[in-house]
Design an enzyme around this catalytic site. Structure first.
Site, PDB file in Angstrom:
ATOM      1  N   THR A 167       0.822  -1.208   0.000  1.00 44.34           N
ATOM      2  CA  THR A 167       0.000   0.000   0.000  1.00 44.34           C
ATOM      3  C   THR A 167       0.857   1.259   0.000  1.00 44.34           C
ATOM      4  O   THR A 167       0.462   2.290  -0.543  1.00 44.34           O
ATOM      5  CB  THR A 167      -0.934  -0.028   1.228  1.00 44.34           C
ATOM      6  OG1 THR A 167      -1.830  -1.115   1.060  1.00 44.34           O
ATOM      7  CG2 THR A 167      -1.732   1.251   1.377  1.00 44.34           C
TER       8      THR A 167
ATOM      9  N   TYR B  32      -7.976   1.056  -4.044  1.00 48.80           N
ATOM     10  CA  TYR B  32      -6.671   1.443  -4.566  1.00 48.80           C
ATOM     11  C   TYR B  32      -5.961   0.169  -4.984  1.00 48.80           C
ATOM     12  O   TYR B  32      -6.338  -0.932  -4.614  1.00 48.80           O
ATOM     13  CB  TYR B  32      -5.853   2.207  -3.514  1.00 48.80           C
ATOM     14  CG  TYR B  32      -5.437   1.353  -2.342  1.00 48.80           C
ATOM     15  CD1 TYR B  32      -6.288   1.172  -1.254  1.00 48.80           C
ATOM     16  CD2 TYR B  32      -4.202   0.708  -2.329  1.00 48.80           C
ATOM     17  CE1 TYR B  32      -5.917   0.376  -0.188  1.00 48.80           C
ATOM     18  CE2 TYR B  32      -3.830  -0.092  -1.257  1.00 48.80           C
ATOM     19  CZ  TYR B  32      -4.689  -0.249  -0.196  1.00 48.80           C
ATOM     20  OH  TYR B  32      -4.329  -1.048   0.856  1.00 48.80           O
TER      21      TYR B  32
ATOM     22  N   SER C 124       1.555  -7.346  -0.511  1.00 45.92           N
ATOM     23  CA  SER C 124       2.267  -8.351   0.290  1.00 45.92           C
ATOM     24  C   SER C 124       1.422  -9.595   0.560  1.00 45.92           C
ATOM     25  O   SER C 124       1.932 -10.597   1.048  1.00 45.92           O
ATOM     26  CB  SER C 124       2.781  -7.751   1.591  1.00 45.92           C
ATOM     27  OG  SER C 124       1.763  -7.596   2.537  1.00 45.92           O
ATOM     28  N   GLN C 125       0.128  -9.556   0.206  1.00 42.82           N
ATOM     29  CA  GLN C 125      -0.648 -10.797   0.241  1.00 42.82           C
ATOM     30  C   GLN C 125      -0.090 -11.803  -0.766  1.00 42.82           C
ATOM     31  O   GLN C 125      -0.301 -13.006  -0.641  1.00 42.82           O
ATOM     32  CB  GLN C 125      -2.143 -10.521  -0.023  1.00 42.82           C
ATOM     33  CG  GLN C 125      -2.474  -9.919  -1.382  1.00 42.82           C
ATOM     34  CD  GLN C 125      -2.272  -8.406  -1.448  1.00 42.82           C
ATOM     35  OE1 GLN C 125      -1.786  -7.797  -0.501  1.00 42.82           O
ATOM     36  NE2 GLN C 125      -2.639  -7.797  -2.568  1.00 42.82           N
TER      37      GLN C 125
ATOM     38  N   THR D  33       1.737  -4.135   4.402  1.00 37.98           N
ATOM     39  CA  THR D  33       1.643  -4.408   5.838  1.00 37.98           C
ATOM     40  C   THR D  33       1.060  -5.789   6.153  1.00 37.98           C
ATOM     41  O   THR D  33       1.235  -6.296   7.258  1.00 37.98           O
ATOM     42  CB  THR D  33       0.774  -3.341   6.547  1.00 37.98           C
ATOM     43  OG1 THR D  33      -0.538  -3.373   5.982  1.00 37.98           O
ATOM     44  CG2 THR D  33       1.383  -1.968   6.416  1.00 37.98           C
ATOM     45  N   ASP D  34       0.381  -6.415   5.184  1.00 32.55           N
ATOM     46  CA  ASP D  34      -0.316  -7.676   5.496  1.00 32.55           C
ATOM     47  C   ASP D  34       0.635  -8.782   5.943  1.00 32.55           C
ATOM     48  O   ASP D  34       0.311  -9.565   6.846  1.00 32.55           O
ATOM     49  CB  ASP D  34      -1.124  -8.148   4.279  1.00 32.55           C
ATOM     50  CG  ASP D  34      -2.336  -7.260   3.999  1.00 32.55           C
ATOM     51  OD1 ASP D  34      -2.703  -6.470   4.889  1.00 32.55           O
ATOM     52  OD2 ASP D  34      -2.902  -7.365   2.900  1.00 32.55           O
TER      53      ASP D  34
ATOM     54  N   LYS E 136       0.336  -7.442  13.109  1.00 33.25           N
ATOM     55  CA  LYS E 136      -0.715  -6.509  12.680  1.00 33.25           C
ATOM     56  C   LYS E 136      -1.977  -6.805  13.477  1.00 33.25           C
ATOM     57  O   LYS E 136      -2.399  -7.962  13.556  1.00 33.25           O
ATOM     58  CB  LYS E 136      -0.960  -6.679  11.174  1.00 33.25           C
ATOM     59  CG  LYS E 136      -1.864  -5.631  10.562  1.00 33.25           C
ATOM     60  CD  LYS E 136      -1.922  -5.742   9.042  1.00 33.25           C
ATOM     61  CE  LYS E 136      -2.754  -4.618   8.445  1.00 33.25           C
ATOM     62  NZ  LYS E 136      -2.774  -4.649   6.972  1.00 33.25           N
TER      63      LYS E 136
ATOM     64  N   GLU F 137      -1.320 -27.700  28.733  1.00 32.40           N
ATOM     65  CA  GLU F 137      -2.663 -28.204  28.374  1.00 32.40           C
ATOM     66  C   GLU F 137      -2.575 -29.516  27.608  1.00 32.40           C
ATOM     67  O   GLU F 137      -3.477 -30.355  27.690  1.00 32.40           O
ATOM     68  CB  GLU F 137      -3.401 -27.155  27.548  1.00 32.40           C
ATOM     69  CG  GLU F 137      -3.903 -26.002  28.383  1.00 32.40           C
ATOM     70  CD  GLU F 137      -5.272 -25.515  27.950  1.00 32.40           C
ATOM     71  OE1 GLU F 137      -5.971 -26.201  27.178  1.00 32.40           O
ATOM     72  OE2 GLU F 137      -5.650 -24.435  28.421  1.00 32.40           O
TER      73      GLU F 137
END
Ligand code: ASP
Length: 384
Positions: free
Chosen positions: A69, A82, A115-116, A148-149, A221, A340
């Site tokens: 982005t 965008y 970045s996906q 940022t992803d 994130k 656990e």
């Protein structure tokens, strides 16, 4: 115009003070040159303020652009849409007035993708490039612009394959370059400031957004759209940056980072993440195994737990030599070994403080390097 000049100079003056204060580098290598700390603006006899000359020996920062982005531009036919990865590395630099007065800049376009779509191929290219830049002493620090992803994943990967104590700083933005109040230019300025200070050495790979400096292993994130989206949920940010100063909250770690050679080829070994939820059966685990996964990371509920049929399937896989790591979908805290679930009996590994995405990357690096004994894998998670 005059106001703009003063702001730019003020940033330079403050940055210079930090550089001067920290000139001795941790490694003993020559530290980046400091800009003069004396008056940042000169007063010519006609009374007008003019900019101080740019010092010739500024720290050298290479900017590697990958897209995201921060390089995004608005869609003409949508009020909010965008397209990521449109602006070039040079466009990003040009959008930050005075960036060339903080550091001597070099820019390389590595990719221009959202970045996906980040992938092993770009990771290997980035890591190889950064190691080469540092080995040839071509820069004092590297800044990577990134979506940022998955920025936290790339940061974690680089943190484990960059063989230098010089800083690598990843930066992105939540708003595209054409947005009102685009956050990219300020974030890029902050990232260059951080990469340029000698105190950044020995801290591995960092992520800088919204005035905050995060360590690669902890950053994540936390909000889909807010500019204040990144957090370091287990230990908190490692520092802050504003136009006047870079401040780390403590010294760099003394112990060496866990690093591996850059893997020779992509794709990296297949490691799948299985997301646990109520009413779950073993389908996801069996699908992963059917597709040849060499490792499975459980994004478990709570302290890395999951439904009984899934536990049985994971344990069965572990006993056949598939590496199984228990992480958590919760987002903070540490998955405690043998609490656990009994890892000793199940043959599983606890991710401790690593989230599922980062656990997956560490497992891939361990597999590439032939580290497959669960006890050794566990030790590497403890050291990471
Ligand atoms: N989808 C974008 C990306 O990660 C989002 C961003 O950069 O903020 O490339």
């Amino acid at each position: 115009m005059a106001r703009k000049t003063i702001l730019r100079v003020a940033g330079l003056a403050a940055c210079s003070a930090i550089l001067v204060a920290g000139c001795a580098s941790d490694s003993g290598d020559p530290a980046p040159a400091a800009a003069p700390s004396s008056a940042a603006a000169t007063q010519p006899t006609d009374g007008k303020t003019s900019e101080a000359p740019v010092p010739a020996n500024l720290p050298r920062i290479t900017i590697l652009a990958t897209g995201g982005t921060i390089a995004g531009k608005a869609n003409a036919n949508s009020a909010v849409g965008y397209t990521a990865g449109q602006a070039t590395a040079q466009d990003l630099i040009d959008a930050v007035p005075g960036l060339d007065k903080i550091a001597k800049l070099d820019a390389v376009q590595v990719s221009n993708i959202g970045s996906q779509d980040m992938n092993d191929e770009v990771w290997l290219a980035l890591a190889t490039k950064i190691n080469q830049i540092f080995a040839d002493d071509k820069a004092d620090g590297v800044v990577v612009t990134h979506g940022t992803d998955t920025i936290e994943e790339t940061a974690f990967f680089l943190d484990h394959v960059v063989a230098s104590d010089k800083p690598v700083v990843l930066v992105g933005s939540m708003r595209p370059s054409t947005a009102l109040s685009a956050d990219g230019p300020a974030n890029l300025r902050s990232a260059v400031q951080v990469a340029a200070v000698p105190e950044a050495r020995g801290r591995g790979t960092m992520v800088v957004l919204n005035d905050t400096i995060h360590a690669a292993d902890d950053v994540t994130k936390t909000n889909t759209t807010s500019v204040q989206t990144f957090a370091s949920p287990n230990r908190g940010p490692i520092g802050h940056v504003d136009a006047a100063a870079v401040q780390f909250s403590g010294p760099a770690a003394q112990q060496p980072r866990l690093t591996f050679p850059v893997p020779g080829k992509s794709p990296l070994p297949r490691v799948d993440i299985v997301y646990s939820h109520a009413g779950m059966d073993a389908t996801q685990v069996n699908d992963s195994l059917g597709h040849g996964a060499q490792g499975i990371v459980l994004a478990g509920v709570g302290d890395g737990n999951t439904a009984k049929p899934v536990v049985d399937a994971l344990s069965g896989a572990a006993k056949k030599g598939v590496l199984v790591v228990r992480s958590s979908r919760v987002g903070s805290g540490s998955v405690v070994r043998n609490a656990e679930l009994n890892d000793d009996q199940l043959g599983t590994v606890s991710a401790l403080g690593l989230n599922p995405a980062k656990s997956r990357i560490l497992l891939q690096l361990l597999l590439v390097n032939g580290i497959t004994d669960p006890a050794k894998v566990q030790q590497n998670f403890a050291d990471s």
